[in-house]
Design a protein around this motif. Structure first.
Motif, PDB file in Angstrom:
ATOM      1  N   PHE A  45       0.818  -1.215   0.000  1.00 28.75           N
ATOM      2  CA  PHE A  45       0.000   0.000   0.000  1.00 28.75           C
ATOM      3  C   PHE A  45       0.852   1.265   0.000  1.00 28.75           C
ATOM      4  N   ASN A  46       1.905   1.289   0.816  1.00 36.60           N
ATOM      5  CA  ASN A  46       2.637   2.553   0.927  1.00 36.60           C
ATOM      6  C   ASN A  46       3.338   2.928  -0.378  1.00 36.60           C
ATOM      7  N   ARG A  85       0.496   4.201  -2.847  1.00 34.34           N
ATOM      8  CA  ARG A  85      -0.039   5.460  -2.344  1.00 34.34           C
ATOM      9  C   ARG A  85       0.974   6.594  -2.503  1.00 34.34           C
ATOM     10  N   SER A  86       2.247   6.315  -2.230  1.00 36.17           N
ATOM     11  CA  SER A  86       3.278   7.340  -2.443  1.00 36.17           C
ATOM     12  C   SER A  86       3.274   7.790  -3.896  1.00 36.17           C
ATOM     13  N   ILE A 118       0.185  10.041  -4.741  1.00 37.32           N
ATOM     14  CA  ILE A 118       0.223  11.438  -4.295  1.00 37.32           C
ATOM     15  C   ILE A 118       1.409  12.199  -4.894  1.00 37.32           C
ATOM     16  N   GLN A 153      13.657   9.759   3.935  1.00 38.71           N
ATOM     17  CA  GLN A 153      12.651  10.768   3.590  1.00 38.71           C
ATOM     18  C   GLN A 153      11.251  10.176   3.435  1.00 38.71           C
ATOM     19  N   GLY A 154      11.031   9.008   4.031  1.00 40.71           N
ATOM     20  CA  GLY A 154       9.728   8.370   3.848  1.00 40.71           C
ATOM     21  C   GLY A 154       8.626   9.067   4.612  1.00 40.71           C
ATOM     22  N   LEU A 155       8.343  10.313   4.234  1.00 41.25           N
ATOM     23  CA  LEU A 155       7.307  11.106   4.888  1.00 41.25           C
ATOM     24  C   LEU A 155       6.246  11.435   3.864  1.00 41.25           C
ATOM     25  N   GLU A 156       4.997  11.254   4.277  1.00 41.16           N
ATOM     26  CA  GLU A 156       3.866  11.505   3.396  1.00 41.16           C
ATOM     27  C   GLU A 156       4.035  12.809   2.610  1.00 41.16           C
ATOM     28  N   TYR A 157       3.863  12.731   1.322  1.00 40.76           N
ATOM     29  CA  TYR A 157       3.941  13.838   0.346  1.00 40.76           C
ATOM     30  C   TYR A 157       5.362  14.241  -0.055  1.00 40.76           C
ATOM     31  N   GLU A 161       8.084  12.068  -0.087  1.00 38.68           N
ATOM     32  CA  GLU A 161       8.792  10.794   0.011  1.00 38.68           C
ATOM     33  C   GLU A 161      10.074  10.740  -0.799  1.00 38.68           C
ATOM     34  N   THR A 165     -10.537  13.499   6.228  1.00 41.46           N
ATOM     35  CA  THR A 165      -9.497  14.402   5.717  1.00 41.46           C
ATOM     36  C   THR A 165      -9.124  14.020   4.286  1.00 41.46           C
ATOM     37  N   ALA A 166      -9.197  12.715   3.981  1.00 34.40           N
ATOM     38  CA  ALA A 166      -8.929  12.296   2.604  1.00 34.40           C
ATOM     39  C   ALA A 166      -9.992  12.853   1.663  1.00 34.40           C
ATOM     40  N   HIS A 170      11.505   6.368   8.812  1.00 32.34           N
ATOM     41  CA  HIS A 170      11.484   7.070   7.528  1.00 32.34           C
ATOM     42  C   HIS A 170      12.001   6.207   6.386  1.00 32.34           C
ATOM     43  N   ASN A 207       9.241   4.143   5.102  1.00 32.99           N
ATOM     44  CA  ASN A 207       8.014   4.838   4.705  1.00 32.99           C
ATOM     45  C   ASN A 207       6.780   4.287   5.420  1.00 32.99           C
ATOM     46  N   MET A 233       4.810   5.774   7.137  1.00 34.01           N
ATOM     47  CA  MET A 233       3.773   6.794   7.188  1.00 34.01           C
ATOM     48  C   MET A 233       2.804   6.724   6.012  1.00 34.01           C
ATOM     49  N   ASP A 234       3.119   5.943   4.976  1.00 32.77           N
ATOM     50  CA  ASP A 234       2.164   5.871   3.873  1.00 32.77           C
ATOM     51  C   ASP A 234       1.238   4.669   3.993  1.00 32.77           C
ATOM     52  N   CYS A 235       1.279   3.965   5.168  1.00 27.93           N
ATOM     53  CA  CYS A 235       0.214   3.022   5.511  1.00 27.93           C
ATOM     54  C   CYS A 235      -0.413   3.447   6.829  1.00 27.93           C
ATOM     55  N   TYR A 258      -4.227   6.105   5.876  1.00 26.02           N
ATOM     56  CA  TYR A 258      -5.273   5.523   6.732  1.00 26.02           C
ATOM     57  C   TYR A 258      -5.498   4.057   6.425  1.00 26.02           C
ATOM     58  N   TYR A 259      -4.419   3.365   6.098  1.00 25.50           N
ATOM     59  CA  TYR A 259      -4.558   1.950   5.762  1.00 25.50           C
ATOM     60  C   TYR A 259      -4.359   1.078   6.997  1.00 25.50           C
TER      61      TYR A 259
END
Lengths: 448, 257
Positions: A49-50, A53-54, A57, A116-120, A122, A329-330, B55, B58, B60-62, B71-72
């Motif tokens: 998923f990550n 999803r990365s 976005i 840098q695996g931070l939402e938005y 990445e 929020t999504a 980090h 990643n 934070m993307d789940c 929000y997974y």
């Protein structure tokens, strides 16, 4: 039979073409992402998923940034009254930027985040630097073009300031910090100061430009509007940042600062919508470019829903306490990005296509063929249905997992039906994107 | 570039308001920075290393953390105080295996294997513990019940009613307990509905609930060997009386035919 004045304005279309392709790809990865809510662990080992999803976005940011760069060049040249300083630099910038984008996407499949695996934000630092290089080339090209330009234009000054702001606000997302709170604090500078300040300023400029062009409003009359919109955006948006600092370990006064200024953040989209509608009504001449007109008005109404209604309703801290970290929020994110940015960029692209091909040609091959109308309605209806599903999902999440206190996944099990709705309506949206992309390339291939 | 008069006035507002707002924001940012560095728990080397692992993968993307992210999968802000270190360690060692069994039914959201070393896992736990100790203004909802600033405290002072304790501690998320007043269907831990048949005794159950990791595999219910690590230790969240009342209640559970 192009009707734009300067040859170098052509460079914008390469940016638009890249943006259309990445938009298409973004939605494909969006569908891949939402499918994992319905069939979890479908592609667990090669695209968890990550990763999808990365990519979803990041492509969003890449294609929109490409559209912004293209539109900026297009307006800048016309307003400056001279050719672009260098089309070679512009093309080189496009290539570096696309290489950074593609590189970042591929790197996610190999789980290469380099801290840098931070939402938005990445993308690993190496891609960050490539983006910075592309952005600086962009700025250099703009400055050189403006230097000794025959016409001094307030619109170009605002474009320049917005561009400098956008580039500056990319930087805080790049360094690595030992302290997660500090990192998250600065990460929001990139996201918030793009979408709720500089990108919103671009949105204002593009809407204003389209109003001038489509409704034949004298430019001088729009100047006041630009400055007032910019004033409203910055007066509320700079401290509106506080709404990201409610729960991340920062001082408690942010709850009040963020809540109060966020209320004012609801105003600029309302002003844009009202002005758009008033000008459309008052227009002396009927706008010929129906696709641009629809996307423009649809976009301003949509941003009212996405920013003012959905964003405004989750932003007061005592409400946000429950809404934070849920699909609500999504819902806000999807509606806001689609209407405030995507729709306005698409309107601009349709306008520029007409300029490239001439009014007659454009009417015959695009407006009369109605593909744009399919694109418009499928995308808008698909998006609204997706957003409704997300709101329901978020509220279920809050009631089952937060109020009733069941586990996170225990709550999700009850929600599969709505994830399925999200997935199916995603295809409605995707169909609209296909119509749009097809339309774009038909128009591009058409003889000038 | 001659602007109309009204545009000029609007330009003046724009410039001055922006300058003031930026100055105020930067001022608050400096204040916030010193607050975060001085008032919040210190970032040790282990916490910083865990931050890096977080980090690099990643996460934070789940997951969300402090409510930010995707929000997974579950929010990680209070995961240590909620689930206990043992649970987090067991999941991180072999994510697919553990997460596949966490929930009943066919719908399985499985966590991919991150191939973390023991060092990585220790650092991540230090990081997540640090996150849990941040003063998050009472977020997430319900976290005040389990801990305040990360320090566990008795869940419900005064009450020794086992049923309300079981509900508060959310035992049903992992255990099936079918009896009057309770109707839970968790499948991570053993079914407790007929616990009297296991003949554990109150003292043994006090030990099991208080500090599950101290129970050797030989004493664990059949088929659940190793899984005692998944259960959080409740000794810091319960008073002696509460613990005893809970153990007695569970010891007496008998399935009605």
């Amino acid at each position: 039979m192009r009707t734009f004045t300067f040859r170098s304005q052509k460079v914008a279309y390469y940016y638009f073409a890249a943006s259309v392709l990445l938009f298409l790809l973004q939605i494909i990865f969006g569908l891949a992402t939402v499918s994992q809510y319905v069939w979890p662990s479908l592609a667990l080992n090669w695209m968890p998923f990550n990763v999808s999803r990365s990519i979803h976005i990041n492509l969003l940011i890449f294609w929109m940034f490409l559209a912004i760069m293209g539109a900026t060049y297009y307006i800048l040249i016309e307003e400056a009254g001279k050719e672009l300083f260098s089309t070679k630099i512009a093309m080189f910038q496009l290539i570096i930027f696309c290489a950074a984008g593609v590189g970042a996407i591929v790197s996610y499949f190999f789980h290469y985040y380099d801290g840098q695996g931070l939402e938005y934000v990445e993308a690993a630092p190496v891609f960050d630097w490539m983006i910075v290089v592309a952005a600086l080339l962009w700025l250099y090209n703009i400055l050189k073009t403006l230097h000794k330009a025959p016409k001094k234009s307030p619109i170009n000054m605002l474009l320049l300031i917005t561009t400098i702001g956008t580039i500056l606000m990319y930087l805080p997302g790049m360094p690595y910090f030992r302290n997660f709170v500090v990192q998250d604090y600065l990460r929001w500078w990139v996201i918030h100061y793009w979408v709720e300040a500089t990108w919103e300023m671009y949105e204002t400029l593009f809407i204003g430009y389209l109003i001038i062009k489509l409704f034949k409003v004298p430019k001088e009359r729009m100047y006041r509007w630009f400055y007032i919109e910019f004033f409203l955006i910055l007066a509320s948006g700079i401290l509106g940042m506080g709404h990201h600092y409610f729960w991340i370990g920062t001082p408690h006064y942010w709850t009040w600062v963020g809540s109060i200024f966020s209320v004012f953040e609801a105003i600029p989209p309302v002003a844009m919508m009202i002005d758009g509608l008033i000008y459309a009504r008052k227009a002396k001449t009927r706008a010929n470019n129906l696709p641009a007109l629809y996307w423009l008005i649809g976009g301003t109404i949509g941003s009212f829903i996405g920013l003012t209604i959905l964003g405004g309703s989750i932003t007061w801290f005592s409400v946000n306490y429950w809404m934070h970290g849920t699909e609500v929020t999504a819902a806000h994110g999807h509606m806001a990005f689609f209407s405030a940015f995507a729709a306005i960029f698409i309107a601009f692209i349709y306008y520029s296509l007409e300029q490239r091909k001439g009014e007659e040609n454009f009417k015959d091959t695009i407006t009369d063929k109605q593909r744009w109308a399919w694109a418009f309605w499928l995308m808008n209806i698909g998006m609204i249905m997706m957003v409704l599903a997300m709101v329901v999902l978020g509220l279920m999440q809050i009631s089952i997992s937060r109020v009733a206190g069941q586990g996170y996944i225990a709550a999700q099990v009850h929600e599969i039906g709505w994830f399925a709705v999200w997935f199916v309506t995603g295809f409605v949206f995707f169909a609209g994107v296909l119509f749009y992309a097809y339309d774009f390339f038909v128009a591009m291939k058409m003889k000038e | 570039m001659e602007l109309p008069k009204d545009a000029k006035r609007a330009k003046g507002w724009l410039i001055w308001t922006s300058v003031v707002m930026i100055a105020v924001f930067l001022g608050l940012t400096f204040q916030s920075y010193f607050y975060v560095v001085k008032k919040e728990p210190k970032v040790t080397n282990a916490v910083a290393a865990g931050n890096r692992v977080f980090h690099d993968n990643n996460c934070m993307d789940c997951h969300t953390i402090l409510g930010d992210g995707s929000y997974y999968a579950a929010d990680l802000t209070k995961v240590i105080s909620k689930r206990g270190q043992g649970f987090v360690r067991a999941v991180l060692k072999d994510p697919p295996k553990i997460t596949r069994d966490l929930w009943p039914g066919k719908y399985k959201r499985v966590m991919p294997n991150l191939h973390l070393t023991n060092q990585n896992i220790n650092d991540l736990i230090a990081f997540l513990t640090w996150i849990g100790e941040l003063d998050t203004n009472g977020w997430p909802p319900g976290s005040k019940v389990l801990s305040s600033k990360g320090k566990a405290k008795p869940v419900q002072e005064g009450t020794t009613s086992p049923i309300s304790l079981i509900k508060k501690l959310n035992c049903g998320a992992c255990h099936t307990i079918q009896t009057e007043g309770l109707n839970t269907a968790g499948v991570i831990g053993p079914n407790l509905s007929n616990e009297s048949a296991r003949k554990r005794g109150v003292a043994w159950l006090v030990k099991q609930i208080g500090n599950p990791a101290a129970i050797p595999d030989s004493e664990v219910a059949k088929g659940y060997e190793g899984k005692q690590m998944l259960m959080p230790a409740f000794k810091n969240q319960l008073t002696t009386d509460q613990l005893k009342s809970l153990a007695t209640f569970i010891n007496n559970l008998k399935e009605e035919k």
